[in-house]
Design a protein around this motif. Sequence first.
Motif, PDB file in Angstrom:
ATOM      1  N   VAL A  33     -14.002   3.027   3.106  1.00 27.80           N
ATOM      2  CA  VAL A  33     -12.917   2.062   2.906  1.00 27.80           C
ATOM      3  C   VAL A  33     -13.060   0.938   3.921  1.00 27.80           C
ATOM      4  O   VAL A  33     -13.582   1.141   5.020  1.00 27.80           O
ATOM      5  CB  VAL A  33     -11.526   2.737   3.024  1.00 27.80           C
ATOM      6  CG1 VAL A  33     -11.232   3.188   4.462  1.00 27.80           C
ATOM      7  CG2 VAL A  33     -10.415   1.848   2.490  1.00 27.80           C
ATOM      8  N   GLY A  35     -10.647  -2.143   5.632  1.00 27.57           N
ATOM      9  CA  GLY A  35      -9.299  -2.678   5.790  1.00 27.57           C
ATOM     10  C   GLY A  35      -9.340  -4.002   6.527  1.00 27.57           C
ATOM     11  O   GLY A  35     -10.291  -4.299   7.252  1.00 27.57           O
ATOM     12  N   SER A  53     -10.752  -1.204  -0.705  1.00 26.63           N
ATOM     13  CA  SER A  53     -10.281  -1.954   0.459  1.00 26.63           C
ATOM     14  C   SER A  53      -8.757  -2.032   0.447  1.00 26.63           C
ATOM     15  O   SER A  53      -8.113  -1.767  -0.586  1.00 26.63           O
ATOM     16  CB  SER A  53     -10.884  -3.363   0.478  1.00 26.63           C
ATOM     17  OG  SER A  53     -10.455  -4.100  -0.644  1.00 26.63           O
ATOM     18  N   PHE A  54      -8.203  -2.384   1.584  1.00 24.63           N
ATOM     19  CA  PHE A  54      -6.758  -2.599   1.702  1.00 24.63           C
ATOM     20  C   PHE A  54      -6.511  -3.701   2.713  1.00 24.63           C
ATOM     21  O   PHE A  54      -7.354  -3.999   3.557  1.00 24.63           O
ATOM     22  CB  PHE A  54      -6.025  -1.311   2.101  1.00 24.63           C
ATOM     23  CG  PHE A  54      -6.388  -0.789   3.466  1.00 24.63           C
ATOM     24  CD1 PHE A  54      -5.756  -1.260   4.620  1.00 24.63           C
ATOM     25  CD2 PHE A  54      -7.356   0.207   3.618  1.00 24.63           C
ATOM     26  CE1 PHE A  54      -6.086  -0.773   5.881  1.00 24.63           C
ATOM     27  CE2 PHE A  54      -7.698   0.698   4.872  1.00 24.63           C
ATOM     28  CZ  PHE A  54      -7.061   0.213   6.007  1.00 24.63           C
ATOM     29  N   VAL A  56      -3.427  -4.943   5.408  1.00 20.66           N
ATOM     30  CA  VAL A  56      -2.131  -4.780   6.061  1.00 20.66           C
ATOM     31  C   VAL A  56      -1.894  -6.090   6.803  1.00 20.66           C
ATOM     32  O   VAL A  56      -2.435  -6.288   7.889  1.00 20.66           O
ATOM     33  CB  VAL A  56      -2.109  -3.573   7.035  1.00 20.66           C
ATOM     34  CG1 VAL A  56      -0.749  -3.467   7.713  1.00 20.66           C
ATOM     35  CG2 VAL A  56      -2.456  -2.285   6.303  1.00 20.66           C
ATOM     36  N   GLU A  70       1.563   1.094   9.601  1.00 17.65           N
ATOM     37  CA  GLU A  70       1.059   0.957   8.231  1.00 17.65           C
ATOM     38  C   GLU A  70      -0.472   1.060   8.199  1.00 17.65           C
ATOM     39  O   GLU A  70      -1.045   1.679   7.305  1.00 17.65           O
ATOM     40  CB  GLU A  70       1.525  -0.359   7.615  1.00 17.65           C
ATOM     41  CG  GLU A  70       1.026  -0.588   6.199  1.00 17.65           C
ATOM     42  CD  GLU A  70       1.423   0.507   5.217  1.00 17.65           C
ATOM     43  OE1 GLU A  70       0.695   0.665   4.217  1.00 17.65           O
ATOM     44  OE2 GLU A  70       2.435   1.215   5.427  1.00 17.65           O
ATOM     45  N   LEU A  71      -1.128   0.466   9.172  1.00 20.20           N
ATOM     46  CA  LEU A  71      -2.585   0.562   9.267  1.00 20.20           C
ATOM     47  C   LEU A  71      -3.003   2.028   9.409  1.00 20.20           C
ATOM     48  O   LEU A  71      -3.921   2.501   8.724  1.00 20.20           O
ATOM     49  CB  LEU A  71      -3.069  -0.259  10.457  1.00 20.20           C
ATOM     50  CG  LEU A  71      -4.562  -0.484  10.601  1.00 20.20           C
ATOM     51  CD1 LEU A  71      -5.097  -1.338   9.457  1.00 20.20           C
ATOM     52  CD2 LEU A  71      -4.863  -1.151  11.932  1.00 20.20           C
ATOM     53  N   ARG A  73      -1.309   4.675   8.459  1.00 20.97           N
ATOM     54  CA  ARG A  73      -1.052   5.370   7.184  1.00 20.97           C
ATOM     55  C   ARG A  73      -2.192   5.126   6.191  1.00 20.97           C
ATOM     56  O   ARG A  73      -2.644   6.040   5.508  1.00 20.97           O
ATOM     57  CB  ARG A  73       0.275   4.907   6.578  1.00 20.97           C
ATOM     58  CG  ARG A  73       1.486   5.616   7.149  1.00 20.97           C
ATOM     59  CD  ARG A  73       2.724   5.390   6.307  1.00 20.97           C
ATOM     60  NE  ARG A  73       3.188   4.008   6.366  1.00 20.97           N
ATOM     61  CZ  ARG A  73       3.988   3.520   7.307  1.00 20.97           C
ATOM     62  NH1 ARG A  73       4.424   4.307   8.276  1.00 20.97           N
ATOM     63  NH2 ARG A  73       4.370   2.261   7.272  1.00 20.97           N
ATOM     64  N   GLN A  74      -2.641   3.871   6.130  1.00 21.38           N
ATOM     65  CA  GLN A  74      -3.741   3.550   5.211  1.00 21.38           C
ATOM     66  C   GLN A  74      -5.007   4.316   5.590  1.00 21.38           C
ATOM     67  O   GLN A  74      -5.712   4.835   4.724  1.00 21.38           O
ATOM     68  CB  GLN A  74      -4.006   2.045   5.220  1.00 21.38           C
ATOM     69  CG  GLN A  74      -2.911   1.210   4.605  1.00 21.38           C
ATOM     70  CD  GLN A  74      -2.877   1.322   3.081  1.00 21.38           C
ATOM     71  OE1 GLN A  74      -3.848   1.703   2.442  1.00 21.38           O
ATOM     72  NE2 GLN A  74      -1.729   1.010   2.506  1.00 21.38           N
ATOM     73  N   LEU A  75      -5.310   4.381   6.880  1.00 27.97           N
ATOM     74  CA  LEU A  75      -6.499   5.115   7.327  1.00 27.97           C
ATOM     75  C   LEU A  75      -6.377   6.607   7.037  1.00 27.97           C
ATOM     76  O   LEU A  75      -7.353   7.262   6.653  1.00 27.97           O
ATOM     77  CB  LEU A  75      -6.744   4.875   8.816  1.00 27.97           C
ATOM     78  CG  LEU A  75      -7.215   3.473   9.202  1.00 27.97           C
ATOM     79  CD1 LEU A  75      -7.198   3.308  10.720  1.00 27.97           C
ATOM     80  CD2 LEU A  75      -8.603   3.181   8.634  1.00 27.97           C
ATOM     81  N   VAL A  77      -5.055   8.063   4.616  1.00 28.92           N
ATOM     82  CA  VAL A  77      -5.361   8.348   3.210  1.00 28.92           C
ATOM     83  C   VAL A  77      -6.835   8.720   3.054  1.00 28.92           C
ATOM     84  O   VAL A  77      -7.185   9.608   2.280  1.00 28.92           O
ATOM     85  CB  VAL A  77      -5.022   7.116   2.331  1.00 28.92           C
ATOM     86  CG1 VAL A  77      -5.582   7.278   0.923  1.00 28.92           C
ATOM     87  CG2 VAL A  77      -3.515   6.875   2.299  1.00 28.92           C
ATOM     88  N   TRP A  78      -7.693   8.069   3.816  1.00 28.49           N
ATOM     89  CA  TRP A  78      -9.137   8.234   3.676  1.00 28.49           C
ATOM     90  C   TRP A  78      -9.723   9.259   4.641  1.00 28.49           C
ATOM     91  O   TRP A  78     -10.848   9.721   4.435  1.00 28.49           O
ATOM     92  CB  TRP A  78      -9.835   6.881   3.867  1.00 28.49           C
ATOM     93  CG  TRP A  78      -9.397   5.937   2.799  1.00 28.49           C
ATOM     94  CD1 TRP A  78      -8.366   5.036   2.858  1.00 28.49           C
ATOM     95  CD2 TRP A  78      -9.915   5.864   1.480  1.00 28.49           C
ATOM     96  NE1 TRP A  78      -8.224   4.390   1.661  1.00 28.49           N
ATOM     97  CE2 TRP A  78      -9.166   4.879   0.794  1.00 28.49           C
ATOM     98  CE3 TRP A  78     -10.950   6.512   0.812  1.00 28.49           C
ATOM     99  CZ2 TRP A  78      -9.425   4.539  -0.526  1.00 28.49           C
ATOM    100  CZ3 TRP A  78     -11.208   6.172  -0.505  1.00 28.49           C
ATOM    101  CH2 TRP A  78     -10.447   5.195  -1.164  1.00 28.49           C
TER     102      TRP A  78
END
Length: 195
Positions: A33, A35, A53-54, A56, A70-71, A73-75, A77-78
């Motif tokens: 991923v 970001g 990709s994401f 924030v 939030e960053l 949380r996104q990490l 996930v992976w």
Amino acid sequence: MFTVAVLISGTGSNLRALLEAATDPEFPARVVVVGADREADGLLHAERFGIPSFVVPWRGAAERAEWGEELHRQLQVWQPDLVVLSGLMRLLPPDVVAAWSPRLINTHPAYLPEFPGAHAVRDAIAAGATRTGASVIVVDDGVDTGPILAQERIAVVAGDDEHLLHERIKPVERRLLIDVVRRIATGELQLAPTV
């Protein structure tokens, strides 16, 4: 397979080099991923290589903690084995550093501890340095103060301005990053806690 998340802010030249290295079946890591803190040009590299990709968005220093949450949380996930800051031009909040370090590394266009911070190349030129370099470090709560994993010297030559010098540093930075990721993925390089 050893998995890597890459965080960027800009054009993502280091990201592209890592993605290209990972196309080799013998390379022991894969980017899972990418970001960013804004709609960065480098996200196109992720798209071209078929990597999710994401974004924030950075909303300002007053909301730094929320942005970091939030960053994180996104990490999560992976669940990457390693997080690479590759031109991310934001200081991560301490909670994010604590959650990921020492599995959190950064590239820097100077021979640390010389010229830390966002303007390392400009600072080297302004100081009249005859040598600078490139470094890969473990991220800690300081500004470019974490343990050094790899670095290499680069001469400052007559006629160098910030752009010319930075263009000579970038290939060295990319090579060091790819080598460090490879060595971490194979277990040749062990990451020790920064606290």
